[in-house]
Design a protein around this motif. Sequence first.
Motif, PDB file in Angstrom:
ATOM      1  N   TYR A  78      27.821  46.136  37.449  1.00 12.60           N
ATOM      2  CA  TYR A  78      28.096  44.645  37.057  1.00 12.60           C
ATOM      3  C   TYR A  78      28.732  44.695  35.628  1.00 12.60           C
ATOM      4  CZ  TYR A  78      26.826  40.526  34.284  1.00 12.60           C
ATOM      5  OH  TYR A  78      26.711  39.524  33.416  1.00 12.60           O
ATOM      6  N   TRP A  97      31.582  42.880  41.075  1.00 13.55           N
ATOM      7  CA  TRP A  97      30.476  41.832  41.143  1.00 13.55           C
ATOM      8  C   TRP A  97      29.852  41.680  42.532  1.00 13.55           C
ATOM      9  CZ3 TRP A  97      33.273  37.983  37.468  1.00 13.55           C
ATOM     10  CH2 TRP A  97      33.374  38.340  36.115  1.00 13.55           C
ATOM     11  N   ALA A 108      25.322  39.682  38.453  1.00 15.99           N
ATOM     12  CA  ALA A 108      26.528  39.461  39.145  1.00 15.99           C
ATOM     13  C   ALA A 108      26.547  38.582  40.258  1.00 15.99           C
ATOM     14  CB  ALA A 108      26.617  40.918  40.108  1.00 15.99           C
TER      15      ALA A 108
END
Length: 276
Positions: A78, A97, A108
Amino acid sequence: MKIRFLSFAVIAVVAVATPGLAHAQSADLVLCDRVAADPADPDKPADVKGVPEVAASDIATAIKYCKVAANGSRRAMYQLGRAYAANRQTPEAIAAWRKASDKGSTSAMVELGVVYGTGAGVARDEAQARKLFERAAEAGNPRGVSNLAALGGGGAAAANPARARELLSKGAETNAEAQYQLGMMLAEGNGGDKDDVAARALFEKAAAQNHPGALERMGAFAQEGRGGPKDSDAAKAYYQRAAALGDEDAKKALERARCPYVIKDKRGNVVTNLCW
């Protein structure tokens, strides 16, 4: 109507990191955390401060170390996305993500929801944004709850301000981000009655945990006497703490206090400010 989504990376949890994620951290993850951790990420350990955004001078370092750490950490994956986003590498940020979201990172999910909700780097898809916000909200992520409420319309019960208050109140028992978000709803009367006293109490709790937005709001409430006593010295102290953490509104408030007198021309246009 223009919708403002909460996201640190594209614009801008529950209480503790997910059980089972605690383990000896690699040097790569430690360095990744230092320059790219999100202060509001529920996966973030309590002893990691986090940064509102990845500094330009830290982007290369963040990408280097987060990329290695991402092999065994969804948090690092992330954060790698945050670093790519700060470097304007949108496709790479979205890819990171997606991987982090697939591994269960609610932060994310929020970032991807913002991407789809705004059409930043992908075709705008409100249905997909809603789905991602719902997943994050159901897992207790305050930004997921708030963004879902902002999206409005149909979908899960969370897609209304009153339900958002209910969901945020659970996380607000211990979590600074939830306290801040719920405080904002109470201060604005969003989803129920306006309550400055309760909002101030929540901001104070979050400010004690060094939440930049809550520190800025405490400064404003103390300056105006909202929900409690008026105290200009306390307001300045809160603004200074928030500004030190990078809050732009706090920086502007301090500048206004330093230069309070506005000089205007005949047409009412601001010419300059007089400073102390």
